[in-house]
Design an enzyme around this catalytic site. Structure first.
Site, PDB file in Angstrom:
ATOM      1  N   GLY A  23       0.847  -1.285   0.120  1.00  0.00           N
ATOM      2  CA  GLY A  23       0.099  -0.006   0.177  1.00  0.00           C
ATOM      3  C   GLY A  23       1.039   1.149  -0.141  1.00  0.00           C
ATOM      4  N   SER A  24       0.603   2.372   0.821  1.00  0.00           N
ATOM      5  CA  SER A  24       0.992   3.669   0.667  1.00  0.00           C
ATOM      6  C   SER A  24       2.375   3.773   1.008  1.00  0.00           C
ATOM      7  CB  SER A  24       0.136   4.564   1.155  1.00  0.00           C
ATOM      8  OG  SER A  24      -1.082   4.660   0.599  1.00  0.00           O
ATOM      9  N   THR A  25       2.749   2.930   2.114  1.00  0.00           N
ATOM     10  CA  THR A  25       4.237   3.161   2.488  1.00  0.00           C
ATOM     11  C   THR A  25       5.355   2.869   1.041  1.00  0.00           C
ATOM     12  OG1 THR A  25       4.021   0.635   2.877  1.00  0.00           O
ATOM     13  CG2 THR A  25       4.148   2.239   4.911  1.00  0.00           C
ATOM     14  N   PHE A  26       4.624   2.103   0.305  1.00  0.00           N
ATOM     15  CA  PHE A  26       5.524   1.764  -1.166  1.00  0.00           C
ATOM     16  C   PHE A  26       5.558   3.019  -1.904  1.00  0.00           C
ATOM     17  CE2 PHE A  26       6.564   0.046  -5.258  1.00  0.00           C
ATOM     18  CZ  PHE A  26       7.628  -0.542  -4.910  1.00  0.00           C
ATOM     19  N   LYS A  27       4.713   4.163  -1.652  1.00  0.00           N
ATOM     20  CA  LYS A  27       4.895   5.370  -2.282  1.00  0.00           C
ATOM     21  C   LYS A  27       6.273   6.004  -2.163  1.00  0.00           C
ATOM     22  CE  LYS A  27      -0.058   6.188  -2.403  1.00  0.00           C
ATOM     23  NZ  LYS A  27      -1.204   6.810  -1.864  1.00  0.00           N
TER      24      LYS A  27
END
Length: 577
Positions: free
Chosen positions: A304-308
């Site tokens: 999810g968004s931690t991969f951004k």
């Protein structure tokens, strides 16, 4: 001399010659055996009258970075019988059955068996072993042995692992560092007569065991305790399936803590840690295997968004985006035939790239991914080390599950850009994030620091690969700044701590299949933001009720940091408004 006499004398002569030949053959064979094969048969005769018993070597201890013992040994006994030496079988059967709590029939079967040695029971408490030894029962042997003991029971259970009945490592560090920890067994050789009875006062040949080496690891017991307490608290409050925490030094890859609750009792590793009512139809072995798994390295998930963090770093490094680039978010992006929504239904409107990072805006990251394109995005995916494994010194590490480049279209590129449609391990995520904030060094996450032999003479320092140039120092500095703003004013506000500069990123990822509406909430944080010395990743699997990472995961990491930053000597500072 008539014909019959001649025939008779001929037969006598032939018989004598045959006897003489037989004597020559037997003499030759005897000479051969006595002279040329004497050593071989002497050895066979010696073996026939020798009895060998193993002296177990003490397994090396495991110590944390401060010298705290977290795995050691307790002395236990192995009780065995030698049939030919037993003089009073009835007493032997009765005593062993009563003292060891074994059925009379089972003991009798072993006592009456014609063999060089029959083991009655292993891992017998030393006090009980001494009590049996003091009975001085002929034919009963009490040999001291070692049993692994973990002073902290369940602490770091899925990291340390445990040993089997033969004291060999089964999972975790116990099996990874088996060659250092195991030691070398010794033995006792005694002489016995033809009946197998040991000869009193006979020469005894003894080979002393060599104890295994002690292993010092990077884990810190105090930090592990802080993290485990925080994980257990949020798991209970949110009725989550499980919670994992990884705390690492991003500068060198030393893992300070790795928590996976629920943990299990290392001193009772075959005792399930879930109630019978929750075990279902699965076999006990399957349930044990699941209990022993280390989700931080063995399991993959959609981050999810931690991969951004990764998409932002790739965009900056490639020069396709800058901090002040302008974007527009109407609440969705159309990519080919798909309408991909932002978490904010009404959209964020006009925003800079920095604001897009702070808002965790999906359309912004979709745009960055499209600017990079499949070829270039895939290049950075590989450059950051995401296609391989981290190389952590634990067994069973899972690899990233990613689209093949030739199968990656614009839709796949869009979803990967904000952390969906592929899977990585939590350890892979925190390791890659470390390389982005530490100046561009891809470190190898690890536990092993050194091993020292029992006599303190042999010391082995473990070393691990470091790859430079993952991103430039300029990109790393920009990423640290933007992620600090996420905590200061963006979606990670609940991770803020007075007096400390914290950077981080939240995530709320939906598990497959999407129809189940199950989520993994997470937060990746580091401190100090301008000079990271510690990084942490917390994942909460299937929380009930509110499940947003910024709401339920970020404050847990803040709580952990509040405890461990002063402990690590990272002093607070006055931050100007």
């Amino acid at each position: 001399m008539n014909r019959n006499q001649t025939y008779h004398r001929g037969r006598v002569f032939l018989f004598c010659m045959a006897c003489l030949a037989l004597v020559f053959v037997m003499t030759g064979r005897l000479v051969y055996l006595m002279i040329f094969r004497s050593e071989h048969y002497s050895e066979m005769a010696k073996e026939l009258h020798q009895r060998e018993r193993t002296i177990k070597a003490a397994r090396g201890r495991i110590l944390d970075r401060n010298g705290t013992v977290i795995a050691t040994n307790r002395t236990v006994c192995t009780i065995s019988v030698i049939h030919n030496q037993i003089k009073d079988p009835e007493t032997v059967i009765q005593v062993l059955s009563e003292e060891l709590g074994i059925s009379r029939e089972e003991v009798q079967k072993k006592v009456e068996k014609y063999s060089s040695r029959e083991i009655i029971q292993t891992n017998v408490d030393k006090a009980l072993g001494d009590k049996i030894r003091n009975r001085r029962l002929a034919g009963v042997k009490v040999d001291e042995d070692y049993k692994r003991y973990y002073p902290y029971d369940s602490l770091a259970s899925k990291v340390l692992g445990f040993t089997g009945g033969d004291n060999q490592g089964i999972i975790g560090l116990e099996v990874k560092y088996e060659e250092y920890l195991k030691g070398t067994n010794g033995k006792i050789l005694t002489l016995a007569d033809a009946a197998g009875v040991e000869i009193d006062n006979a020469f005894e040949d003894r080979v002393e065991p060599v104890a295994g080496a002690d292993l010092t690891i990077s884990l810190d017991v105090n930090i592990q305790m802080y993290a485990q307490q925080a994980a257990l608290k949020v798991m209970e409050e949110k009725k989550a399936k499980r919670v994992s925490v990884i705390i690492m030094d991003p500068r060198n890859g030393e893992i300070l803590a790795m928590v996976n609750v629920p943990e299990f009792n290392l001193n009772e590793p075959f005792q399930l840690n879930i109630p019978v009512s929750e075990q279902g139809s699965a076999s006990k072995q399957d349930l044990l295997n699941q209990m022993w798994r280390n989700p931080a390295i063995n399991d993959t998930y959609e981050p999810g968004s931690t991969f951004k963090i990764i998409t932002a770093a790739a965009g900056l490094e490639a020069g396709v985006v800058s901090v002040q680039d302008r974007f527009s978010c109407p609440g969705f992006r159309i990519v080919e035939d798909r309408k991909i929504r932002c978490h904010k239904v009404g959209g964020h409107g006009g925003e800079t790239f920095l604001q897009g990072v702070m808002n965790s805006c999906n359309p912004v990251f979709i745009d960055v991914g499209q600017r990079l394109g499949v070829e270039q995005y895939y290049h950075y995916f590989q450059q950051f080390g995401l296609k391989g494994k981290t190389g952590v010194d634990l067994p069973g590490e899972a690899a990233t599950i990613m689209h093949k480049k030739e199968n990656m279209g614009l839709v796949e590129l869009a979803t990967v850009s904000f952390g969906q449609s592929f899977q990585i391990t939590p350890l892979q995520l925190i390791t890659t994030a470390s390389s982005i904030i530490n100046g561009g060094k891809r470190v190898t996450p690890h536990f092993g620091i050194s091993s020292v032999s029992a006599d303190k003479e042999q010391v082995h320092q473990f070393s691990y690969p470091v790859r430079e140039g993952v991103v430039s120092e300029a990109t790393s500095e920009t990423m640290r700044y933007m992620l600090e703003q996420v905590v200061a004013e963006g979606g990670g506000k609940k991770a803020a701590i007075d007096g400390y500069r914290i950077g981080g990123k939240t995530a709320t990822s939906e598990k497959l299949p999407r129809s189940l509406k199950k989520y993994i909430s997470s937060f990746l944080g580091f401190a100090p933001a301008d000079n990271p010395q510690v990084i942490a990743l917390l994942t909460i699997d299937e929380p009930e009720g509110i499940y947003y990472g910024g709401t339920i995961a970020a404050p847990v990491v803040a709580d952990i940091f509040q405890n461990i930053l002063p402990y690590l000597g990272i002093e607070s500072e006055i931050i100007s408004p």
